[in-house]
Write a protein that holds these residues in place. Structure first.
Motif, mmCIF file in Angstrom:
data_model
loop_
_atom_site.group_PDB
_atom_site.id
_atom_site.type_symbol
_atom_site.label_atom_id
_atom_site.label_comp_id
_atom_site.label_asym_id
_atom_site.label_seq_id
_atom_site.Cartn_x
_atom_site.Cartn_y
_atom_site.Cartn_z
ATOM 1 N N VAL A 136 0.860 -1.187 0.000
ATOM 2 C CA VAL A 136 0.000 0.000 0.000
ATOM 3 C C VAL A 136 0.894 1.234 0.000
ATOM 4 C CG1 VAL A 136 -1.980 -1.058 1.128
ATOM 5 C CG2 VAL A 136 -0.175 -0.038 2.526
ATOM 6 N N SER A 137 0.352 2.334 -0.522
ATOM 7 C CA SER A 137 1.086 3.589 -0.578
ATOM 8 C C SER A 137 0.158 4.716 -0.164
ATOM 9 C CB SER A 137 1.610 3.841 -1.997
ATOM 10 O OG SER A 137 2.088 5.168 -2.122
ATOM 11 N N PRO A 138 0.679 5.699 0.549
ATOM 12 C CA PRO A 138 -0.162 6.834 0.926
ATOM 13 C C PRO A 138 -0.417 7.794 -0.221
ATOM 14 C CG PRO A 138 2.075 7.161 1.709
ATOM 15 C CD PRO A 138 2.019 5.770 1.136
ATOM 16 N N ASP A 139 0.278 7.621 -1.343
ATOM 17 C CA ASP A 139 0.128 8.535 -2.473
ATOM 18 C C ASP A 139 -1.258 8.409 -3.101
ATOM 19 O OD1 ASP A 139 2.752 9.315 -2.073
ATOM 20 O OD2 ASP A 139 3.539 7.849 -3.521
ATOM 21 N N ILE A 140 -1.865 9.540 -3.388
ATOM 22 C CA ILE A 140 -3.184 9.579 -4.022
ATOM 23 C C ILE A 140 -3.056 10.438 -5.278
ATOM 24 C CG2 ILE A 140 -5.577 10.362 -3.791
ATOM 25 C CD1 ILE A 140 -5.369 9.817 -0.796
ATOM 26 N N ASP A 141 -3.349 9.850 -6.437
ATOM 27 C CA ASP A 141 -3.208 10.614 -7.688
ATOM 28 C C ASP A 141 -4.360 11.612 -7.822
ATOM 29 O OD1 ASP A 141 -5.470 9.270 -8.759
ATOM 30 O OD2 ASP A 141 -4.206 7.710 -9.663
ATOM 31 N N GLU A 142 -4.252 12.485 -8.812
ATOM 32 C CA GLU A 142 -5.196 13.585 -8.926
ATOM 33 C C GLU A 142 -6.621 13.089 -9.191
ATOM 34 O OE1 GLU A 142 -6.719 17.141 -8.475
ATOM 35 O OE2 GLU A 142 -4.626 16.599 -8.044
ATOM 36 N N GLU A 143 -6.750 12.040 -9.989
ATOM 37 C CA GLU A 143 -8.091 11.513 -10.257
ATOM 38 C C GLU A 143 -8.741 11.007 -8.983
ATOM 39 O OE1 GLU A 143 -10.350 8.086 -12.970
ATOM 40 O OE2 GLU A 143 -8.195 8.449 -13.212
ATOM 41 N N ARG A 144 -7.982 10.251 -8.200
ATOM 42 C CA ARG A 144 -8.525 9.735 -6.945
ATOM 43 C C ARG A 144 -8.747 10.861 -5.945
ATOM 44 N NH1 ARG A 144 -11.632 5.430 -5.614
ATOM 45 N NH2 ARG A 144 -11.017 4.460 -3.617
ATOM 46 N N ALA A 145 -7.870 11.858 -5.955
ATOM 47 C CA ALA A 145 -8.060 13.003 -5.071
ATOM 48 C C ALA A 145 -9.392 13.690 -5.366
ATOM 49 C CB ALA A 145 -6.903 13.981 -5.221
ATOM 50 N N GLY A 146 -9.763 13.738 -6.654
ATOM 51 C CA GLY A 146 -11.050 14.314 -7.019
ATOM 52 C C GLY A 146 -12.212 13.524 -6.433
ATOM 53 N N GLU A 147 -12.079 12.215 -6.377
ATOM 54 C CA GLU A 147 -13.121 11.395 -5.771
ATOM 55 C C GLU A 147 -13.215 11.660 -4.267
ATOM 56 O OE1 GLU A 147 -12.417 7.332 -6.818
ATOM 57 O OE2 GLU A 147 -12.536 7.704 -8.963
ATOM 58 N N HIS A 148 -12.065 11.876 -3.641
ATOM 59 C CA HIS A 148 -12.093 12.243 -2.219
ATOM 60 C C HIS A 148 -12.801 13.581 -2.022
ATOM 61 C CE1 HIS A 148 -9.678 9.301 0.096
ATOM 62 N NE2 HIS A 148 -9.117 9.031 -1.074
ATOM 63 N N ARG A 149 -12.474 14.557 -2.853
ATOM 64 C CA ARG A 149 -13.091 15.882 -2.687
ATOM 65 C C ARG A 149 -14.595 15.829 -2.952
ATOM 66 N NH1 ARG A 149 -8.477 17.372 -6.185
ATOM 67 N NH2 ARG A 149 -6.730 17.808 -4.760
ATOM 68 N N ALA A 150 -15.003 14.940 -3.841
ATOM 69 C CA ALA A 150 -16.433 14.812 -4.120
ATOM 70 C C ALA A 150 -17.175 14.136 -2.966
ATOM 71 C CB ALA A 150 -16.634 14.015 -5.414
ATOM 72 N N HIS A 151 -16.488 13.261 -2.269
ATOM 73 C CA HIS A 151 -17.155 12.504 -1.206
ATOM 74 C C HIS A 151 -17.176 13.233 0.133
ATOM 75 C CE1 HIS A 151 -18.457 9.090 1.235
ATOM 76 N NE2 HIS A 151 -17.484 9.396 2.071
ATOM 77 N N TRP A 152 -16.051 13.807 0.525
ATOM 78 C CA TRP A 152 -15.973 14.376 1.871
ATOM 79 C C TRP A 152 -16.598 15.769 1.899
ATOM 80 C CZ3 TRP A 152 -15.175 10.579 4.899
ATOM 81 C CH2 TRP A 152 -14.301 9.549 4.564
ATOM 82 N N ASN A 153 -17.458 15.991 2.909
ATOM 83 C CA ASN A 153 -18.090 17.280 3.103
ATOM 84 C C ASN A 153 -18.273 17.505 4.601
ATOM 85 O OD1 ASN A 153 -20.473 15.847 3.929
ATOM 86 N ND2 ASN A 153 -21.079 15.661 1.776
ATOM 87 N N LEU A 154 -19.013 18.499 4.950
ATOM 88 C CA LEU A 154 -19.179 18.873 6.360
ATOM 89 C C LEU A 154 -19.680 17.716 7.208
ATOM 90 C CD1 LEU A 154 -19.078 21.288 8.342
ATOM 91 C CD2 LEU A 154 -21.482 21.702 7.794
ATOM 92 N N GLN A 155 -20.561 16.888 6.642
ATOM 93 C CA GLN A 155 -21.120 15.775 7.407
ATOM 94 C C GLN A 155 -20.271 14.518 7.295
ATOM 95 O OE1 GLN A 155 -25.366 15.032 7.309
ATOM 96 N NE2 GLN A 155 -25.014 12.834 7.024
ATOM 97 N N THR A 156 -19.881 14.138 6.074
ATOM 98 C CA THR A 156 -19.186 12.858 5.914
ATOM 99 C C THR A 156 -17.817 12.855 6.588
ATOM 100 O OG1 THR A 156 -18.314 13.544 3.751
ATOM 101 C CG2 THR A 156 -20.376 12.274 3.774
ATOM 102 N N ILE A 157 -17.173 14.019 6.702
ATOM 103 C CA ILE A 157 -15.865 14.034 7.363
ATOM 104 C C ILE A 157 -16.001 13.697 8.838
ATOM 105 C CG2 ILE A 157 -15.748 16.469 8.049
ATOM 106 C CD1 ILE A 157 -12.926 14.323 6.476
ATOM 107 N N GLN A 158 -17.159 14.000 9.414
ATOM 108 C CA GLN A 158 -17.370 13.626 10.818
ATOM 109 C C GLN A 158 -17.549 12.111 10.966
ATOM 110 O OE1 GLN A 158 -16.653 15.791 13.060
ATOM 111 N NE2 GLN A 158 -16.470 17.365 11.449
ATOM 112 N N ASP A 159 -18.096 11.477 9.928
ATOM 113 C CA ASP A 159 -18.150 10.016 9.924
ATOM 114 C C ASP A 159 -16.740 9.441 9.966
ATOM 115 O OD1 ASP A 159 -20.886 10.113 9.719
ATOM 116 O OD2 ASP A 159 -20.935 9.769 7.565
ATOM 117 N N PHE A 160 -15.820 10.102 9.267
ATOM 118 C CA PHE A 160 -14.418 9.660 9.266
ATOM 119 C C PHE A 160 -13.802 9.825 10.641
ATOM 120 C CE2 PHE A 160 -9.911 10.857 8.900
ATOM 121 C CZ PHE A 160 -9.403 9.712 8.303
ATOM 122 N N TRP A 161 -13.921 11.010 11.221
ATOM 123 C CA TRP A 161 -13.308 11.241 12.531
ATOM 124 C C TRP A 161 -13.910 10.351 13.602
ATOM 125 C CZ3 TRP A 161 -9.054 13.237 11.538
ATOM 126 C CH2 TRP A 161 -8.855 14.374 10.752
#
Length: 325
Positions: free
Chosen positions: A202-227
């Motif tokens: 596994v690698s911590p590197d996230i390419d730009e396409e995948r980074a876009g998927e992260h930005r689309a998913h995480w928001n004010l509510q879903t980030i609290q699910d993460f924490w």
């Protein structure tokens, strides 16, 4: 007088066709019948542990047996040479993970760890569902570490070529298990980091396409699910992105701490699930976890910071059950 712990049926009630230890009842017997001598107590618990794993072997079938190594009790029906190879791999990976984690590694002092290789898919799912009521929610095909009672590591097969990463990650969880207060994201992030360092899978590197998927998913509510840890128990993309974000954030904190390993160790040791480790990060690393995420998710004010006051509403119920691995 030698310690003799009885093997009582009521101590191992059946669930899904497997004996499941009632450790509270066993503990009550040990406390009542065994004195304060540490050696006697260790002997008593070892006997109780072996009663359970022998009963489990019998429940799985006569072709299952128990192989013992220095740190593991391996329950399997693998041929002897394959079982020996798996035991050796477990011992080697434990030493490597222990050395990498350094002072953070402190396995629970409960003797040998049970490793269960249940290679019948249905029996494997039946066993896992004792601890995960809906095992289909989780990515369990590669194995799982269970902290219920004594630690146990359950594998769906014994093919070493496919297990190096799983073994490394789950042994990291084992070595971190004494950090009971650790946030889920940090536990998962450190375990994956160990896997990446030792197994290279596994690698911590996230390419730009995948980074876009992260930005689309995480928001004010879903980030609290993460924490809060709730997103690690959600099926599909939310779970996958949670593991990736945990590894990315952990690796980022490790990289930014540089040579200040004492501060990093203090952060990991003191991080509390109650605030996702925010207080410990500010105290020891002098960073905010939410601000750190802006490098991946973008600057959006206070959107990314842990907000524990919102967690009951976000998750809808108190957290319970086992950490997903």
């Amino acid at each position: 007088m030698p310690v003799q712990v009885p093997d009582r049926d009521e101590w191992f009630p059946q669930r899904n066709g497997f004996p499941v230890p009632d450790w509270d009842t066993v503990t009550a017997w040990v406390e009542a019948e065994i004195g304060d001598d540490e050696q006697d107590l260790d002997t008593a618990w070892e006997q109780a542990w072996r009663h359970w794993i022998n009963r489990l072997a019998a429940a799985l079938g006569e072709d299952y047996g128990v192989l013992e190594s220095e740190n593991f009790l391996l329950l399997t029906r693998l041929p002897d040479n394959e079982a020996d190879a798996l035991a050796d791999e477990l011992e080697d990976r434990l030493v490597q993970a222990d050395e990498l984690l350094g002072p953070l590694a402190n396995p629970v002092d409960e003797g040998q760890m049970a490793v269960l290789v249940i290679d019948d898919p249905k029996r494997y799912r039946d066993y896992i569902s004792i601890y995960y009521p809906d095992p289909e929610q989780f990515v369990l095909e590669t194995g799982v570490f269970l902290e219920e009672g004594f630690p146990q590591f359950v594998l769906p097969h014994g093919r070493l070529d496919d297990l190096a990463a799983t073994i490394t990650r789950e042994l990291a969880h084992y070595l971190l298990a004494h950090h009971k207060q650790m946030p889920v994201w940090l536990d998962e992030g450190v375990a994956q980091w160990v896997e990446g360092e030792l197994a290279g899978t596994v690698s911590p590197d996230i390419d730009e396409e995948r980074a876009g998927e992260h930005r689309a998913h995480w928001n004010l509510q879903t980030i609290q699910d993460f924490w809060d840890g709730a997103s690690f128990r959600q099926p599909g993309m939310a779970c996958a992105l949670s593991y990736e974000l945990a590894l990315w954030l952990t690796a980022r904190l490790i990289e930014e701490s540089g040579a200040a390993t004492a501060r990093l160790e203090a952060f990991i040791t003191e991080a509390q699930a109650d605030d996702a480790g925010e207080s410990a990060a500010r105290k020891h690393l002098h960073v905010s976890l939410g601000e750190t995420l802006t490098a991946l998710l973008g600057p959006t004010g206070d959107t990314w910071k842990p907000a524990p006051e919102r967690w009951l509403r976000v998750r809808g119920a108190a957290r319970n059950g086992h950490k997903p691995h």
